[in-house]
Design a protein around this motif. Sequence first.
Motif, mmCIF file in Angstrom:
data_model
loop_
_atom_site.group_PDB
_atom_site.id
_atom_site.type_symbol
_atom_site.label_atom_id
_atom_site.label_comp_id
_atom_site.label_asym_id
_atom_site.label_seq_id
_atom_site.Cartn_x
_atom_site.Cartn_y
_atom_site.Cartn_z
ATOM 1 N N ASN A 269 5.116 7.681 -13.646
ATOM 2 C CA ASN A 269 5.535 6.739 -12.610
ATOM 3 C C ASN A 269 4.867 7.024 -11.272
ATOM 4 O OD1 ASN A 269 7.068 5.172 -14.281
ATOM 5 N ND2 ASN A 269 9.030 6.059 -13.701
ATOM 6 N N LEU A 270 4.591 8.300 -10.992
ATOM 7 C CA LEU A 270 3.822 8.614 -9.790
ATOM 8 C C LEU A 270 2.404 8.045 -9.908
ATOM 9 C CD1 LEU A 270 4.917 12.303 -9.093
ATOM 10 C CD2 LEU A 270 5.581 10.258 -7.812
ATOM 11 N N GLU A 271 1.837 8.129 -11.114
ATOM 12 C CA GLU A 271 0.517 7.549 -11.338
ATOM 13 C C GLU A 271 0.560 6.033 -11.194
ATOM 14 O OE1 GLU A 271 -3.133 8.204 -14.463
ATOM 15 O OE2 GLU A 271 -1.122 7.947 -15.316
ATOM 16 N N LEU A 272 1.660 5.420 -11.636
ATOM 17 C CA LEU A 272 1.837 3.979 -11.481
ATOM 18 C C LEU A 272 1.796 3.585 -10.008
ATOM 19 C CD1 LEU A 272 2.667 1.160 -12.643
ATOM 20 C CD2 LEU A 272 5.042 1.918 -12.400
ATOM 21 N N ILE A 273 2.527 4.303 -9.177
ATOM 22 C CA ILE A 273 2.557 4.004 -7.746
ATOM 23 C C ILE A 273 1.173 4.194 -7.135
ATOM 24 C CG2 ILE A 273 3.512 4.730 -5.517
ATOM 25 C CD1 ILE A 273 6.085 5.511 -7.010
ATOM 26 N N ALA A 274 0.516 5.310 -7.482
ATOM 27 C CA ALA A 274 -0.804 5.602 -6.913
ATOM 28 C C ALA A 274 -1.850 4.579 -7.359
ATOM 29 C CB ALA A 274 -1.237 7.011 -7.307
ATOM 30 N N THR A 275 -1.789 4.169 -8.624
ATOM 31 C CA THR A 275 -2.754 3.197 -9.137
ATOM 32 C C THR A 275 -2.569 1.842 -8.471
ATOM 33 O OG1 THR A 275 -2.855 4.327 -11.275
ATOM 34 C CG2 THR A 275 -3.571 2.034 -11.231
ATOM 35 N N THR A 276 -1.331 1.455 -8.266
ATOM 36 C CA THR A 276 -1.065 0.189 -7.591
ATOM 37 C C THR A 276 -1.614 0.212 -6.166
ATOM 38 O OG1 THR A 276 0.925 -0.098 -8.910
ATOM 39 C CG2 THR A 276 0.728 -1.447 -6.944
ATOM 40 N N ARG A 277 -1.389 1.321 -5.483
ATOM 41 C CA ARG A 277 -1.908 1.444 -4.118
ATOM 42 C C ARG A 277 -3.437 1.377 -4.109
ATOM 43 N NH1 ARG A 277 -0.444 0.664 1.194
ATOM 44 N NH2 ARG A 277 -2.606 0.325 1.793
ATOM 45 N N LYS A 278 -4.053 2.049 -5.086
ATOM 46 C CA LYS A 278 -5.516 2.029 -5.160
ATOM 47 C C LYS A 278 -6.025 0.606 -5.410
ATOM 48 C CE LYS A 278 -9.513 3.952 -7.585
ATOM 49 N NZ LYS A 278 -9.981 4.839 -8.678
ATOM 50 N N SER A 279 -5.365 -0.115 -6.308
ATOM 51 C CA SER A 279 -5.806 -1.485 -6.605
ATOM 52 C C SER A 279 -5.658 -2.371 -5.374
ATOM 53 C CB SER A 279 -5.016 -2.067 -7.786
ATOM 54 O OG SER A 279 -3.674 -2.385 -7.433
ATOM 55 N N LEU A 280 -4.611 -2.155 -4.598
ATOM 56 C CA LEU A 280 -4.428 -2.912 -3.359
ATOM 57 C C LEU A 280 -5.523 -2.594 -2.351
ATOM 58 C CD1 LEU A 280 -2.779 -4.708 -1.416
ATOM 59 C CD2 LEU A 280 -1.456 -2.676 -0.827
ATOM 60 N N ASP A 281 -5.814 -1.304 -2.179
ATOM 61 C CA ASP A 281 -6.850 -0.902 -1.224
ATOM 62 C C ASP A 281 -8.207 -1.492 -1.598
ATOM 63 O OD1 ASP A 281 -4.981 0.525 0.193
ATOM 64 O OD2 ASP A 281 -5.501 2.460 -0.697
ATOM 65 N N GLU A 282 -8.513 -1.482 -2.892
ATOM 66 C CA GLU A 282 -9.788 -2.043 -3.336
ATOM 67 C C GLU A 282 -9.836 -3.548 -3.079
ATOM 68 O OE1 GLU A 282 -12.461 -0.410 -4.457
ATOM 69 O OE2 GLU A 282 -11.379 1.463 -4.082
ATOM 70 N N ALA A 283 -8.710 -4.224 -3.260
ATOM 71 C CA ALA A 283 -8.660 -5.668 -3.013
ATOM 72 C C ALA A 283 -8.810 -5.977 -1.529
ATOM 73 C CB ALA A 283 -7.356 -6.250 -3.548
ATOM 74 N N ILE A 284 -8.158 -5.209 -0.684
ATOM 75 C CA ILE A 284 -8.267 -5.433 0.764
ATOM 76 C C ILE A 284 -9.708 -5.228 1.223
ATOM 77 C CG2 ILE A 284 -7.590 -4.518 3.017
ATOM 78 C CD1 ILE A 284 -4.842 -3.900 1.782
ATOM 79 N N ARG A 285 -10.380 -4.257 0.608
ATOM 80 C CA ARG A 285 -11.744 -3.916 1.024
ATOM 81 C C ARG A 285 -12.718 -5.087 0.897
ATOM 82 N NH1 ARG A 285 -11.942 0.507 -1.605
ATOM 83 N NH2 ARG A 285 -11.317 1.801 0.144
ATOM 84 N N VAL A 286 -12.490 -5.978 -0.052
ATOM 85 C CA VAL A 286 -13.443 -7.071 -0.268
ATOM 86 C C VAL A 286 -13.123 -8.315 0.562
ATOM 87 C CG1 VAL A 286 -13.924 -6.272 -2.613
ATOM 88 C CG2 VAL A 286 -12.193 -8.057 -2.254
ATOM 89 N N CYS A 287 -12.008 -8.310 1.252
ATOM 90 C CA CYS A 287 -11.600 -9.509 1.988
ATOM 91 C C CYS A 287 -12.519 -9.762 3.184
ATOM 92 C CB CYS A 287 -10.152 -9.375 2.468
ATOM 93 S SG CYS A 287 -8.943 -9.394 1.135
ATOM 94 N N LYS A 288 -13.043 -10.948 3.244
ATOM 95 C CA LYS A 288 -13.918 -11.360 4.345
ATOM 96 C C LYS A 288 -14.106 -12.867 4.251
ATOM 97 C CE LYS A 288 -18.129 -10.497 1.677
ATOM 98 N NZ LYS A 288 -19.411 -9.744 1.631
ATOM 99 N N PRO A 289 -14.527 -13.515 5.344
ATOM 100 C CA PRO A 289 -14.768 -14.960 5.281
ATOM 101 C C PRO A 289 -15.752 -15.306 4.172
ATOM 102 C CG PRO A 289 -14.758 -14.217 7.555
ATOM 103 C CD PRO A 289 -14.707 -12.983 6.717
#
Length: 376
Positions: A269-289
């Motif tokens: 479950n700790l890995e679940l939380i960390a993986t979700t956070r990582k997936s969010l960070d990667e998604a935010i990184r690509v956001c641009k006009p």
Amino acid sequence: MSEPSSTANSHLVESFEKPKPVPKVTTSTSYSIPCLNCGKPGDSKLMCPKCQASGFREGIFCTQECFKDNWKAHKAAYHTKAPESTYVFPPNTRDPFAHVPHHYTGPLRAVYPDVPVPKREVPAHIPRPDYANEAKGRSTSEAMANSREKFGRVLNKEEIEGMRKVCRLAREVLDIAAAALKPGVTTLEIDEIVHTECVKRDSYPSPLGYRMFPRSVCTSVNEVICHGIPDARPLESGDIINIDVTLYHGGFHGDLNATYPVGEVSERNLELIATTRKSLDEAIRVCKPGYMFRDVGGIIEPVVTAKGFSTNRTYVGHGINQLFHCAPNIAHYAGSKTTVGKMKAGMCFTIEPMICTGLQQDIHWKDNARFPLSPS
């Protein structure tokens, strides 16, 4: 842009007949889904027949041999009746849904106090969204915008500053609520904290009354994917809980959430939380006009499946501004056909990957269909 992360533990089980020989995988429609066993690219024609019959799209494998080798584990994980709950209810509490047909997907149970907790009041001087005074909590402004703004709303500089302010306030409230988490605390107590802190900041707690939601915050524990209603169950060591806070202040909504461990939590479950956070960070990184909203899910899903998790396909990220929920909708999985439009400077939206340890398919209880939405 708001930066929420939402993590959930989803274990869906069904009751099937006694063991029989391993069935042949059957033909299904095409989905961009990896093999449920090994994670290699799945063959859309090789679907577990029980998953197909249940409408669960993730039961896809890469080869007949891979399915056969994994059948026992697959059946135990996805096609075995859940054990009866052994939960011992605290004094003066009950499960108000015990007498009606519904589906729990794990050991978690609704725990409501015998004496109902009234709807929390917001002082009259605090401005509130249009749905707050509607009997069914429907937002007229959202309905109008959803028919006119198909690709999202672009905010000007003053509106962006309004969003920054309300999001800062929401972050403060979320951090205060999270600091109170420990075994023995109930989610109704977390709800009281969130409500009080919102009022201190001259803010309306956006969930309260929205589409008849009875509380001021969403608290989703363990196998609840999202939008959990706070109740009287004391949190236990080993739980994970998502706190989803939204404030309405100055005419804008600030929506953010995070998932936290309670006490000693399993490594998975700790890995679940960390993986979700990582997936969010990667998604935010690509956001641009100019970036396509539909491509966000293609960033999230590989991060998730690489760790053996799945991403829920029902609930999505969304536009957030003067409206609580609006366009664009942002799917968290690859290949979405319903996520449209591209990012523009001045847009504000949430990305909320809801990641599951088991099958992602949710069971959605109907509002007020056969049971009350709030304690009674």
